[in-house]
Design a protein around this motif. Structure first.
Motif, PDB file in Angstrom:
ATOM      1  N   MET A 166      -4.151  -7.295   7.713  1.00  0.00           N
ATOM      2  CA  MET A 166      -3.963  -6.693   6.390  1.00  0.00           C
ATOM      3  C   MET A 166      -3.023  -5.497   6.460  1.00  0.00           C
ATOM      4  O   MET A 166      -2.197  -5.283   5.556  1.00  0.00           O
ATOM      5  CB  MET A 166      -5.313  -6.246   5.817  1.00  0.00           C
ATOM      6  N   ILE A 167      -3.132  -4.717   7.523  1.00  0.00           N
ATOM      7  CA  ILE A 167      -2.259  -3.553   7.681  1.00  0.00           C
ATOM      8  C   ILE A 167      -0.822  -4.004   7.909  1.00  0.00           C
ATOM      9  O   ILE A 167       0.120  -3.455   7.326  1.00  0.00           O
ATOM     10  CB  ILE A 167      -2.757  -2.664   8.842  1.00  0.00           C
ATOM     11  N   ALA A 168      -0.629  -5.036   8.759  1.00  0.00           N
ATOM     12  CA  ALA A 168       0.715  -5.577   8.977  1.00  0.00           C
ATOM     13  C   ALA A 168       1.309  -6.102   7.678  1.00  0.00           C
ATOM     14  O   ALA A 168       2.497  -5.890   7.381  1.00  0.00           O
ATOM     15  CB  ALA A 168       0.658  -6.689  10.028  1.00  0.00           C
ATOM     16  N   LEU A 169       0.478  -6.761   6.888  1.00  0.00           N
ATOM     17  CA  LEU A 169       0.911  -7.287   5.590  1.00  0.00           C
ATOM     18  C   LEU A 169       1.321  -6.143   4.658  1.00  0.00           C
ATOM     19  O   LEU A 169       2.337  -6.222   3.959  1.00  0.00           O
ATOM     20  CB  LEU A 169      -0.233  -8.100   4.976  1.00  0.00           C
ATOM     21  N   ALA A 170       0.557  -5.065   4.689  1.00  0.00           N
ATOM     22  CA  ALA A 170       0.829  -3.941   3.791  1.00  0.00           C
ATOM     23  C   ALA A 170       2.121  -3.206   4.148  1.00  0.00           C
ATOM     24  O   ALA A 170       2.853  -2.751   3.259  1.00  0.00           O
ATOM     25  CB  ALA A 170      -0.351  -2.966   3.809  1.00  0.00           C
ATOM     26  N   VAL A 171       2.417  -3.068   5.435  1.00  0.00           N
ATOM     27  CA  VAL A 171       3.612  -2.313   5.841  1.00  0.00           C
ATOM     28  C   VAL A 171       4.836  -3.204   6.019  1.00  0.00           C
ATOM     29  O   VAL A 171       5.917  -2.726   6.390  1.00  0.00           O
ATOM     30  CB  VAL A 171       3.367  -1.511   7.138  1.00  0.00           C
ATOM     31  N   ALA A 172       4.701  -4.492   5.738  1.00  0.00           N
ATOM     32  CA  ALA A 172       5.767  -5.462   6.002  1.00  0.00           C
ATOM     33  C   ALA A 172       7.096  -5.077   5.355  1.00  0.00           C
ATOM     34  O   ALA A 172       8.163  -5.301   5.928  1.00  0.00           O
ATOM     35  CB  ALA A 172       5.341  -6.853   5.531  1.00  0.00           C
ATOM     36  N   CYS A 173       7.048  -4.501   4.166  1.00  0.00           N
ATOM     37  CA  CYS A 173       8.278  -4.155   3.447  1.00  0.00           C
ATOM     38  C   CYS A 173       8.563  -2.654   3.451  1.00  0.00           C
ATOM     39  O   CYS A 173       9.320  -2.153   2.612  1.00  0.00           O
ATOM     40  CB  CYS A 173       8.197  -4.680   2.011  1.00  0.00           C
ATOM     41  N   HIS A 174       7.937  -1.942   4.391  1.00  0.00           N
ATOM     42  CA  HIS A 174       8.135  -0.495   4.537  1.00  0.00           C
ATOM     43  C   HIS A 174       7.912   0.253   3.210  1.00  0.00           C
ATOM     44  O   HIS A 174       8.830   0.904   2.696  1.00  0.00           O
ATOM     45  CB  HIS A 174       9.536  -0.170   5.065  1.00  0.00           C
ATOM     46  N   PRO A 175       6.719   0.164   2.652  1.00  0.00           N
ATOM     47  CA  PRO A 175       6.459   0.809   1.354  1.00  0.00           C
ATOM     48  C   PRO A 175       6.527   2.331   1.449  1.00  0.00           C
ATOM     49  O   PRO A 175       6.353   2.915   2.524  1.00  0.00           O
ATOM     50  CB  PRO A 175       5.035   0.350   1.033  1.00  0.00           C
ATOM     51  N   HIS A 176       6.779   2.967   0.322  1.00  0.00           N
ATOM     52  CA  HIS A 176       6.786   4.427   0.267  1.00  0.00           C
ATOM     53  C   HIS A 176       5.365   4.974   0.187  1.00  0.00           C
ATOM     54  O   HIS A 176       5.081   6.065   0.682  1.00  0.00           O
ATOM     55  CB  HIS A 176       7.587   4.916  -0.949  1.00  0.00           C
ATOM     56  N   ILE A 177       4.484   4.200  -0.462  1.00  0.00           N
ATOM     57  CA  ILE A 177       3.101   4.639  -0.676  1.00  0.00           C
ATOM     58  C   ILE A 177       2.148   3.554  -0.190  1.00  0.00           C
ATOM     59  O   ILE A 177       2.319   2.375  -0.505  1.00  0.00           O
ATOM     60  CB  ILE A 177       2.845   4.929  -2.174  1.00  0.00           C
ATOM     61  N   MET A 178       1.147   3.977   0.568  1.00  0.00           N
ATOM     62  CA  MET A 178       0.104   3.069   1.042  1.00  0.00           C
ATOM     63  C   MET A 178      -1.222   3.492   0.415  1.00  0.00           C
ATOM     64  O   MET A 178      -1.592   4.672   0.480  1.00  0.00           O
ATOM     65  CB  MET A 178      -0.008   3.150   2.565  1.00  0.00           C
ATOM     66  N   ILE A 179      -1.915   2.545  -0.174  1.00  0.00           N
ATOM     67  CA  ILE A 179      -3.262   2.793  -0.693  1.00  0.00           C
ATOM     68  C   ILE A 179      -4.239   2.033   0.193  1.00  0.00           C
ATOM     69  O   ILE A 179      -4.188   0.805   0.275  1.00  0.00           O
ATOM     70  CB  ILE A 179      -3.395   2.335  -2.160  1.00  0.00           C
ATOM     71  N   ALA A 180      -5.080   2.756   0.907  1.00  0.00           N
ATOM     72  CA  ALA A 180      -6.043   2.152   1.829  1.00  0.00           C
ATOM     73  C   ALA A 180      -7.439   2.286   1.224  1.00  0.00           C
ATOM     74  O   ALA A 180      -8.005   3.375   1.164  1.00  0.00           O
ATOM     75  CB  ALA A 180      -5.981   2.839   3.194  1.00  0.00           C
ATOM     76  N   ASP A 181      -7.980   1.174   0.755  1.00  0.00           N
ATOM     77  CA  ASP A 181      -9.256   1.174   0.035  1.00  0.00           C
ATOM     78  C   ASP A 181     -10.403   0.848   0.992  1.00  0.00           C
ATOM     79  O   ASP A 181     -10.672  -0.312   1.282  1.00  0.00           O
ATOM     80  CB  ASP A 181      -9.209   0.150  -1.107  1.00  0.00           C
ATOM     81  N   GLU A 182     -11.061   1.880   1.493  1.00  0.00           N
ATOM     82  CA  GLU A 182     -12.185   1.739   2.427  1.00  0.00           C
ATOM     83  C   GLU A 182     -11.861   0.744   3.546  1.00  0.00           C
ATOM     84  O   GLU A 182     -12.611  -0.211   3.780  1.00  0.00           O
ATOM     85  CB  GLU A 182     -13.449   1.291   1.668  1.00  0.00           C
ATOM     86  N   PRO A 183     -10.762   0.934   4.273  1.00  0.00           N
ATOM     87  CA  PRO A 183     -10.321  -0.076   5.234  1.00  0.00           C
ATOM     88  C   PRO A 183     -11.172  -0.179   6.495  1.00  0.00           C
ATOM     89  O   PRO A 183     -10.990  -1.101   7.280  1.00  0.00           O
ATOM     90  CB  PRO A 183      -8.905   0.386   5.594  1.00  0.00           C
ATOM     91  N   THR A 184     -12.089   0.767   6.697  1.00  0.00           N
ATOM     92  CA  THR A 184     -12.894   0.745   7.931  1.00  0.00           C
ATOM     93  C   THR A 184     -14.385   0.537   7.676  1.00  0.00           C
ATOM     94  O   THR A 184     -15.175   0.544   8.619  1.00  0.00           O
ATOM     95  CB  THR A 184     -12.717   2.062   8.705  1.00  0.00           C
ATOM     96  N   THR A 185     -14.778   0.317   6.432  1.00  0.00           N
ATOM     97  CA  THR A 185     -16.193   0.275   6.077  1.00  0.00           C
ATOM     98  C   THR A 185     -16.979  -0.793   6.823  1.00  0.00           C
ATOM     99  O   THR A 185     -18.087  -0.556   7.295  1.00  0.00           O
ATOM    100  CB  THR A 185     -16.351   0.066   4.551  1.00  0.00           C
ATOM    101  N   ALA A 186     -16.414  -1.988   6.954  1.00  0.00           N
ATOM    102  CA  ALA A 186     -17.170  -3.107   7.540  1.00  0.00           C
ATOM    103  C   ALA A 186     -17.031  -3.197   9.056  1.00  0.00           C
ATOM    104  O   ALA A 186     -17.491  -4.163   9.660  1.00  0.00           O
ATOM    105  CB  ALA A 186     -16.705  -4.410   6.904  1.00  0.00           C
ATOM    106  N   LEU A 187     -16.412  -2.180   9.682  1.00  0.00           N
ATOM    107  CA  LEU A 187     -16.126  -2.241  11.109  1.00  0.00           C
ATOM    108  C   LEU A 187     -17.068  -1.356  11.909  1.00  0.00           C
ATOM    109  O   LEU A 187     -17.564  -0.346  11.397  1.00  0.00           O
ATOM    110  CB  LEU A 187     -14.674  -1.816  11.367  1.00  0.00           C
TER     111      LEU A 187
END
Length: 352
Positions: A166-187
């Motif tokens: 999911m992180i690779a997918l999110a940064v694939a196009c080098h976005p200016h803004i990243m919104i991380a919605d509870e990305p570690t909750t289930a880990l």
């Protein structure tokens, strides 16, 4: 040197029409996001954290109504943009990492193709070049044997590996803004720490600004530059990480800090904030936190508090900051946790 504002929310409201009535999920929040910073939105479930960020890219369900003065990005008001224009921004300029990758990833498509797809769409690369870039991104986020795993499906990955996808997918196009919605909750704790470190590295590497959503103040101490504490659809305290952890002013913030377990304290009782958040079908009169707040004043039952200025960077919406209010200090239990937070913030500042 003053940092550049990359995103500005001004008086954002979000309402949901339901069979039971209208839910006032977000009630007039405003903040700026600066270049290169990580801004954490914290609060209990239902406080409006995720809804407010989904409103930025307009990915809310049809029964949601977004209103307010503006959501300004690159000098333009996103509230006035059509869905087709927002499609060009989503993923390419403003990306999101969702809480549960198993439900966010398409179960019938190979993970590598899902990473390559936005590269083809937004960067107009050939399928071959997009595949090469996707494999490099998979390697960058820590997926071993990425070329082999490119053709595998989400169910063939562990929870931590799916989150890396999911992180690779999110940064694939080098976005200016990243919104991380509870990305570690289930880990688990070990994988959680690895994901936090990865996000911090990518934030610097791609020069992104990040909005990090969580209910875990322990995680916030490791990643946030500034913190917005949300309750009942509003921001009730806002400040730098140091201000929120070491000079908190709102009783709700005190409760969140006391609820963080400290492994250095033996035989501690786990603290929980008494009561439940209000039903936002019917927003209570006065301060919505009043009925859970043992420090509540009479005025809390009648009038919602304004934002009081603590410093140029620190604000809190509590009547305890009124000049007529009695002097109330944070509970002593918070002092027991300050060393814990101090260590985490000190480590973060050394890295930065």
């Amino acid at each position: 040197m003053v940092s550049k504002v990359v995103l500005s929310l001004n008086n954002l409201h979000v309402k949901f029409k339901t069979l039971s009535g209208t839910v006032n999920a977000v009630r007039g929040i405003s903040y700026d996001l600066y270049e290169g910073e990580t801004l954490a939105l914290v609060g209990e479930s239902g406080s409006g954290k995720s809804v407010s960020t989904k409103a930025i890219t307009k990915v809310l369900p049809p029964n949601a109504a977004i209103s307010g003065d503006s959501i300004t990005y690159k000098g333009e008001n996103l509230l006035k943009k059509s869905d087709s224009k927002m499609n060009k921004i989503r993923g390419s300029e403003i990306a999101m990492i969702f809480q549960d990758p198993m439900t966010s990833l398409n179960p019938i498509l190979p993970v590598g193709f899902q990473i390559a797809e936005p590269i083809i769409e937004h960067q107009h690369l050939s399928k071959e070049k997009a595949k090469e870039k996707a494999i490099k991104l998979m390697e960058r986020v820590g997926i071993v044997k990425a070329e082999e795993r490119y053709s595998q499906y989400p169910h063939q990955f562990s929870g931590g590996m799916r989150q890396r996808v999911m992180i690779a997918l999110a940064v694939a196009c080098h976005p200016h803004i990243m919104i991380a919605d509870e990305p570690t909750t289930a880990l688990d704790v070990t994988i959680q720490a690895q994901i936090i470190e990865l996000l911090k590295e990518l934030n610097k590497e791609f020069n992104m600004s990040t909005i990090f959503i969580t209910h875990d103040m322990g995680v916030v101490a490791n990643i946030a530059d500034r913190i917005a504490v949300m309750y009942a659809g509003k921001i009730v305290e806002f400040g730098t990480a140091n201000e929120i952890f070491f000079n908190p002013k709102h009783p709700y913030t005190w409760g969140l800090l006391m609820a963080v377990p400290d492994v250095n304290i033996k035989d501690q009782d786990l603290y929980t904030i008494p009561g439940m958040p209000p039903n936002l079908l019917h927003v209570p009169k006065g301060d919505p936190f009043a009925f859970r707040n043992k420090y509540a004043l009479n005025i809390d039952l009648e009038e919602e508090p304004p934002m009081f200025k603590v410093s140029d960077t620190h604000y809190a919406a509590t009547w305890l900051l009124d000049e007529k209010a009695p002097k109330v200090e944070p509970p002593k239990e918070i002092l027991d946790r300050w060393k814990y937070f101090e260590d985490h913030i000190e480590n973060k500042q050394k890295e930065g």
